[in-house]
Design an enzyme around this catalytic site. Structure first.
Site, PDB file in Angstrom:
ATOM      1  N   TYR A 299       0.798  -1.227   0.000  1.00 41.91           N
ATOM      2  CA  TYR A 299       0.000   0.000   0.000  1.00 41.91           C
ATOM      3  C   TYR A 299       0.829   1.275   0.000  1.00 41.91           C
ATOM      4  CZ  TYR A 299       0.536  -0.266   5.171  1.00 41.91           C
ATOM      5  OH  TYR A 299       1.012  -0.363   6.459  1.00 41.91           O
TER       6      TYR A 299
ATOM      7  N   HIS B 260      -7.864  -6.441   4.827  1.00 38.75           N
ATOM      8  CA  HIS B 260      -7.798  -6.413   6.291  1.00 38.75           C
ATOM      9  C   HIS B 260      -9.215  -6.336   6.842  1.00 38.75           C
ATOM     10  CE1 HIS B 260      -3.673  -4.184   5.994  1.00 38.75           C
ATOM     11  NE2 HIS B 260      -3.442  -5.441   6.342  1.00 38.75           N
TER      12      HIS B 260
ATOM     13  N   HIS C  67      -6.474 -11.230   9.258  1.00 37.01           N
ATOM     14  CA  HIS C  67      -6.646 -11.108  10.706  1.00 37.01           C
ATOM     15  C   HIS C  67      -7.988 -11.696  11.138  1.00 37.01           C
ATOM     16  CE1 HIS C  67      -2.999  -8.825  10.731  1.00 37.01           C
ATOM     17  NE2 HIS C  67      -3.529  -7.792  10.097  1.00 37.01           N
TER      18      HIS C  67
ATOM     19  N   ASP D 271       3.252 -10.352   8.034  1.00 34.47           N
ATOM     20  CA  ASP D 271       2.669  -9.032   8.248  1.00 34.47           C
ATOM     21  C   ASP D 271       3.721  -7.950   8.474  1.00 34.47           C
ATOM     22  OD1 ASP D 271       0.944  -6.930   8.674  1.00 34.47           O
ATOM     23  OD2 ASP D 271      -0.178  -7.872  10.275  1.00 34.47           O
TER      24      ASP D 271
END
Length: 452
Positions: free
Chosen positions: A120, A231, A268, A319
């Site tokens: 990102y 996410h 997650h 992550d």
């Protein structure tokens, strides 16, 4: 054609010895258990399929350890995020590539052979697109090329600063695109991976915080069969904010408003109610778990036992790259469940089953699905990605079969990794990446400048 013979190998139907594998164009063409060794290159040790890493932000490897000082108020994910925003403010394209290569090198040394990079960081420090809007995606591809890492590149769509279309903050300015510029970014990312063997480009709406319902529909519409990662439900505050905005919890909202299926990976998914657990499992999506990061950030504990009892699929990722180790991620997942339930061997499927083997098999399948690639098995038609353990190591020498995997996951960890193959090429020998010195030196120079 490259012809190897493995002393021991974990095949889809179990353990085998003297396994010949024929490799053509990076792909396993044939597997021959109990093969003669003549004309084959011997690979000593215990060969496992390489584990996919289904979630990473490689640039965060450079800030590992920088957020471990307690602040004047209670620390949380949200205070950690402010440290991250400050860190990325000074990163140049060269820095991004150097850090990514170092992180990928450590992933390969740590038992991961393929990566889904949830990328990102797109623009310059002032939030302006580079002349090539996919400049930083190209740097991720270059790092994969240098290290040999198998890559699924996930350019992230990030348009809002919070639920309900809140404006992005200053710290988010390097992430932001609208739907039209994101389409150009995707095109650029696809061009960036040309020449990378077997690379995949997927789609990644960052989170329900960062998109509107309308923009979410627009960016996933052209996905086709490509992976879609998001996410979701990482933090209690995120759940509370989603309830205030929509009247639904995040996973419930997503299942009701998006075509969630086996293409999707829900990263997650820490905070779920029983209906959401069942909803993810029945959708055939993958839960993307990052147990070490989730522990480091104080996110919470995934509903692992309930989810797996319902046939849910999962994989693991590194992550924030605070610690990079495939076996350690699996161990942390199991240990979180032991603490939650005050029991042992929680995630084994049945009495008498090896917990390490159960975790490894499921993470292989879920990770391969999430990356959208033919990986995760020593079988014809799959990429020749192998992690070879040192059979002479004291923690492995006196055991065999599934006990090798238990010792790898719960005892010795990545220290027993000897050789790693990606697409049939050895990228790690004697536990060290073949280009380690050059990659490490460039990373050290970059970090010295960034932190000076």
């Amino acid at each position: 054609m490259r012809r190897l013979i493995l002393d021991h190998a974990l095949l889809p139907d179990g353990w085998a010895e003297h396994v010949g594998i024929d490799i053509e164009g990076g792909t396993i063409a044939a597997v021959h258990p109990n093969s003669a060794s003549e004309g084959r290159e011997r690979v000593a040790g215990i060969a496992l399929p390489g584990l996919p890493n289904l979630h990473s932000h490689t640039f965060q490897r450079g800030m590992a350890g920088l957020a471990e000082t307690r602040g004047p108020v209670g620390d949380s994910f949200w205070t950690w995020r402010q440290v991250m925003y400050r860190f990325l403010g000074s990163l140049t394209p060269d820095d991004v590539e150097a850090i990514a290569a170092f992180a990928m090198m450590e992933m390969l040394e740590g038992g991961f052979t393929a990566l889904a990079e949830f990328h990102y960081l797109h623009h310059d420090a002032d939030g302006r697109p580079y002349a090539d809007i996919a400049e930083l995606s190209g740097r991720i591809a270059a790092a994969a090329r240098e290290t040999g890492m198998g890559l699924t590149l996930l350019p992230v769509f990030y348009a809002q600063g919070g639920f309900g279309g809140a404006a992005p903050t200053e710290g988010q300015r390097r992430f932001v695109n609208d739907v039209e510029s994101y389409a150009r970014l995707l095109d650029g990312a696809r061009k960036a991976v040309v020449g990378l063997d077997d690379a995949v480009v997927g789609i990644a709406p960052h989170s329900l915080r960062a998109v509107t319902p309308e923009s979410l529909r627009e960016v996933i519409a052209p996905a086709g069969e490509a992976p879609v990662h998001i996410h979701i439900a990482e933090q209690v505050k995120e759940v509370e904010d989603c309830l205030a905005w929509s009247g639904q919890r995040p996973v419930a909202w997503l299942l009701d408003h998006a075509p969630v299926d086996r293409r999707w990976c829900l990263i997650h998914a820490t905070h779920l109610d029983a209906q959401e657990v069942e909803g993810i499992a029945s959708s055939h999506a993958v839960a993307g778990l990052c147990p070490i990061t989730e522990a480091n950030l104080g996110d919470g504990i995934f509903e692992g036992a309930d989810y797996l009892s319902r046939g849910g699929r999962f994989g693991v990722g590194s992550d924030s790259n605070i610690e990079i180790s495939a076996p350690a991620e699996l161990k942390q997942f199991e240990y979180s469940q032991r603490l939650k339930h005050r029991a042992r061997n929680v995630l084994a499927e049945h009495e008498g089953q090896s917990t390490g083997r159960s975790l490894y098999d499921r993470a292989l399948a879920g990770g391969a699905q999430a990356l959208g690639r033919r990986i995760g098995a020593i079988a014809a038609g799959h990429r020749a990605d192998l992690v070879v353990l040192d059979a002479a190591h004291p923690d492995l020498a006196a055991v065999s079969g599934d006990r090798w995997v238990d010792s790898y996951v719960f005892v010795a960890g990545k220290a027993v990794i000897d050789t790693v193959f990606v697409a049939g090429e050895a990228v790690v020998r004697n536990g060290r990446h073949v280009n380690r010195e050059a990659i490490r030196a460039r990373y050290s120079r970059a970090m010295a400048r960034i932190l000076s």
